[in-house]
Enzyme design. Structure first.
Site, PDB file in Angstrom:
ATOM      1  N   LYS A   1       0.826  -1.220   0.000  1.00  0.00           N
ATOM      2  CA  LYS A   1       0.000   0.000   0.000  1.00  0.00           C
ATOM      3  C   LYS A   1       0.859   1.269   0.000  1.00  0.00           C
ATOM      4  CE  LYS A   1      -2.687  -0.221   3.620  1.00  0.00           C
ATOM      5  NZ  LYS A   1      -2.174  -1.415   4.314  1.00  0.00           N
TER       6      LYS A   1
ATOM      7  N   ARG B   1     -10.304   1.276   7.991  1.00  0.00           N
ATOM      8  CA  ARG B   1      -9.863  -0.062   8.374  1.00  0.00           C
ATOM      9  C   ARG B   1     -10.980  -0.833   9.065  1.00  0.00           C
ATOM     10  NH1 ARG B   1      -4.050   1.203   8.642  1.00  0.00           N
ATOM     11  NH2 ARG B   1      -2.824  -0.611   9.112  1.00  0.00           N
TER      12      ARG B   1
ATOM     13  N   ARG C   1      10.912  -5.992   5.807  1.00  0.00           N
ATOM     14  CA  ARG C   1      10.734  -4.577   5.486  1.00  0.00           C
ATOM     15  C   ARG C   1      11.627  -3.672   6.349  1.00  0.00           C
ATOM     16  NH1 ARG C   1       4.650  -2.266   5.044  1.00  0.00           N
ATOM     17  NH2 ARG C   1       4.644  -2.161   7.314  1.00  0.00           N
TER      18      ARG C   1
ATOM     19  N   ARG D   1      10.363  -1.167  11.554  1.00  0.00           N
ATOM     20  CA  ARG D   1       9.280  -0.612  12.357  1.00  0.00           C
ATOM     21  C   ARG D   1       9.014  -1.521  13.539  1.00  0.00           C
ATOM     22  NH1 ARG D   1       4.405   0.901   8.344  1.00  0.00           N
ATOM     23  NH2 ARG D   1       3.250  -0.063  10.043  1.00  0.00           N
TER      24      ARG D   1
ATOM     25  N   ARG E   1      -1.346  -8.050  13.806  1.00  0.00           N
ATOM     26  CA  ARG E   1      -1.877  -7.146  12.776  1.00  0.00           C
ATOM     27  C   ARG E   1      -2.648  -7.920  11.705  1.00  0.00           C
ATOM     28  NH1 ARG E   1       3.181  -4.231  10.774  1.00  0.00           N
ATOM     29  NH2 ARG E   1       1.809  -2.889   9.580  1.00  0.00           N
TER      30      ARG E   1
HETATM   31  P1  AMP Z   1      -0.064   1.386   8.834  1.00  0.00           P
HETATM   32  O1  AMP Z   1       1.176   2.186   8.633  1.00  0.00           O
HETATM   33  O2  AMP Z   1      -1.174   1.788   7.920  1.00  0.00           O
HETATM   34  O3  AMP Z   1       0.197  -0.113   8.806  1.00  0.00           O
HETATM   35  O4  AMP Z   1      -0.602   1.720  10.320  1.00  0.00           O
HETATM   36  C1  AMP Z   1       0.189   1.480  11.458  1.00  0.00           C
HETATM   37  C2  AMP Z   1      -0.681   1.437  12.702  1.00  0.00           C
HETATM   38  O5  AMP Z   1      -1.359   2.700  12.882  1.00  0.00           O
HETATM   39  C3  AMP Z   1      -1.796   0.410  12.700  1.00  0.00           C
HETATM   40  O6  AMP Z   1      -1.364  -0.900  13.080  1.00  0.00           O
HETATM   41  C4  AMP Z   1      -2.760   1.012  13.735  1.00  0.00           C
HETATM   42  O7  AMP Z   1      -2.269   0.854  15.056  1.00  0.00           O
HETATM   43  C5  AMP Z   1      -2.668   2.508  13.402  1.00  0.00           C
HETATM   44  N1  AMP Z   1      -3.648   2.883  12.349  1.00  0.00           N
HETATM   45  C6  AMP Z   1      -3.371   3.388  11.109  1.00  0.00           C
HETATM   46  N2  AMP Z   1      -4.498   3.627  10.422  1.00  0.00           N
HETATM   47  C7  AMP Z   1      -5.517   3.247  11.227  1.00  0.00           C
HETATM   48  C8  AMP Z   1      -6.926   3.206  11.084  1.00  0.00           C
HETATM   49  N3  AMP Z   1      -7.537   3.605   9.945  1.00  0.00           N
HETATM   50  N4  AMP Z   1      -7.657   2.764  12.132  1.00  0.00           N
HETATM   51  C9  AMP Z   1      -7.093   2.372  13.284  1.00  0.00           C
HETATM   52  N5  AMP Z   1      -5.764   2.352  13.488  1.00  0.00           N
HETATM   53  C10 AMP Z   1      -4.965   2.792  12.475  1.00  0.00           C
END
Ligand code: AMP
Length: 219
Positions: free
Chosen positions: A13, A86, A125, A158, A169
Site C-alpha cells: 500500500k 480499516r 521490510r 518498524r 496485525r
Molecule cells: P499502517 O502504517 O497503515 O500499517 O498503520 C500502522 C498502525 O497505525 C496500525 O497498526 C494502527 O495501530 C494505526 N492505524 C493506522 N491507520 C488506522 C486506522 N484507519 N484505524 C485504526 N488504526 C490505524
C-alpha cells in the site's frame, strides 16, 4: 479524483500510494504515517495512540476518524487514502463526511496478497530513519545493508513489523478490515489487483484499471 487503497499490512500500500499520488497528483493521506509523526514528536495525540500503534492494535475509530476528517477538510484537490478506512464504522463515517461535502470516491483499489506472503514481506521490510524511503531485504534490498541508497540514513525496522506484532496485525486485518472488501465491492468502483506481482506491474495494472473507470490521465 479521490481514491481508497485497501490491503493487508505489507501488501504494498505505502509503495503504491506514493507512486499513484505522484502520477495522479493526489494528496497521499496515510493514517499510519500521521500517527508515527505524532508519536515521534511526542504530541498529546502521539501519547494517546502510541500504545496501539506499537502493539499492532487499531486506534479507536472515533480518534482516527476525527484526525482523518480534520485532515481531509484542509484539502482542495483529490486525495488517496492509505490505511483508512480499516473498519466498517470508519468506512461509514467516511461516507457521511464525503456526502456532506458533496465529494465522491472514484475507485477503491484492493491489493490482494496471501497471508504467507504478507508475513514474509513484513519481516523483511526496512525504512530509512531519515528520509522514509522503503526497502525490502528480499525484493528491494539497499546497496549497503543498513544504509539508505538515497540519503545515507540509517535503515530501521518498524516496531510493529517484529514477528509477534505482525501476527496480531494480520488477525486484526482478517477480523476488521477484510469485511471492507465486501462492503466496497458492492458500493464503489472496485479494482482488485494481484499484489504478488512486481511493484511496477501492480502500478501499471492499477493505472489501466483507473483509466477504465474514467480517471484523468496520469501525469
Ligand atoms: P499502517 O502504517 O497503515 O500499517 O498503520 C500502522 C498502525 O497505525 C496500525 O497498526 C494502527 O495501530 C494505526 N492505524 C493506522 N491507520 C488506522 C486506522 N484507519 N484505524 C485504526 N488504526 C490505524
Amino acid at each position: 479524483m479521490n481514491l481508497i487503497l485497501l490491503g493487508a499490512p505489507g501488501s504494498g500500500k505505502g509503495t503504491q500510494a506514493k507512486v499513484l499520488a505522484q502520477k495522479f497528483k493526489l494528496a497521499h493521506i496515510s493514517t499510519g504515517d500521521l500517527f508515527r509523526e505524532e508519536i515521534a514528536k511526542k504530541t498529546a495525540l502521539g501519547e494517546k495512540v502510541g500504545g496501539y500503534v506499537t502493539s499492532g492494535k487499531l486506534v479507536p475509530d472515533g480518534v482516527v476518524t476525527e484526525v482523518l476528517t480534520a485532515k481531509l477538510a484542509t484539502l482542495k484537490d483529490g486525495f488517496l487514502l492509505d490505511g483508512f478506512p480499516r473498519t466498517l464504522d470508519q468506512a461509514m463515517a467516511l461516507d457521511q463526511f464525503l456526502h456532506k461535502g458533496g465529494k465522491k470516491i472514484a475507485a477503491v483499489v484492493y491489493l490482494n496478497l496471501s497471508e504467507d506472503e504478507v508475513v514474509k514481506r513484513l519481516g523483511a521490510r526496512r525504512n530509512c530513519s531519515s528520509c522514509g524511503e522503503l526497502y525490502n531485504m528480499v525484493s528491494k534490498p539497499p546497496r549497503s545493508a543498513q544504509m539508505c541508497d538515497k540519503c545515507g540514513g540509517r535503515l530501521v525496522q518498524r516496531e510493529d513489523d517484529k514477528e509477534a506484532t505482525i501476527k496480531k496485525r494480520m488477525m486484526v486485518f482478517r477480523d476488521l478490515t477484510e469485511p471492507l472488501v465486501s462492503y466496497y465491492k458492492t458500493n464503489e468502483h472496485f479494482i482488485e489487483v494481484d499484489a504478488a506481482q512486481a511493484p511496477e506491474q501492480v502500478t501499471e495494472t492499477i493505472g489501466t484499471e483507473l483509466g477504465s473507470v474514467g480517471a484523468p490521465p496520469a501525469a
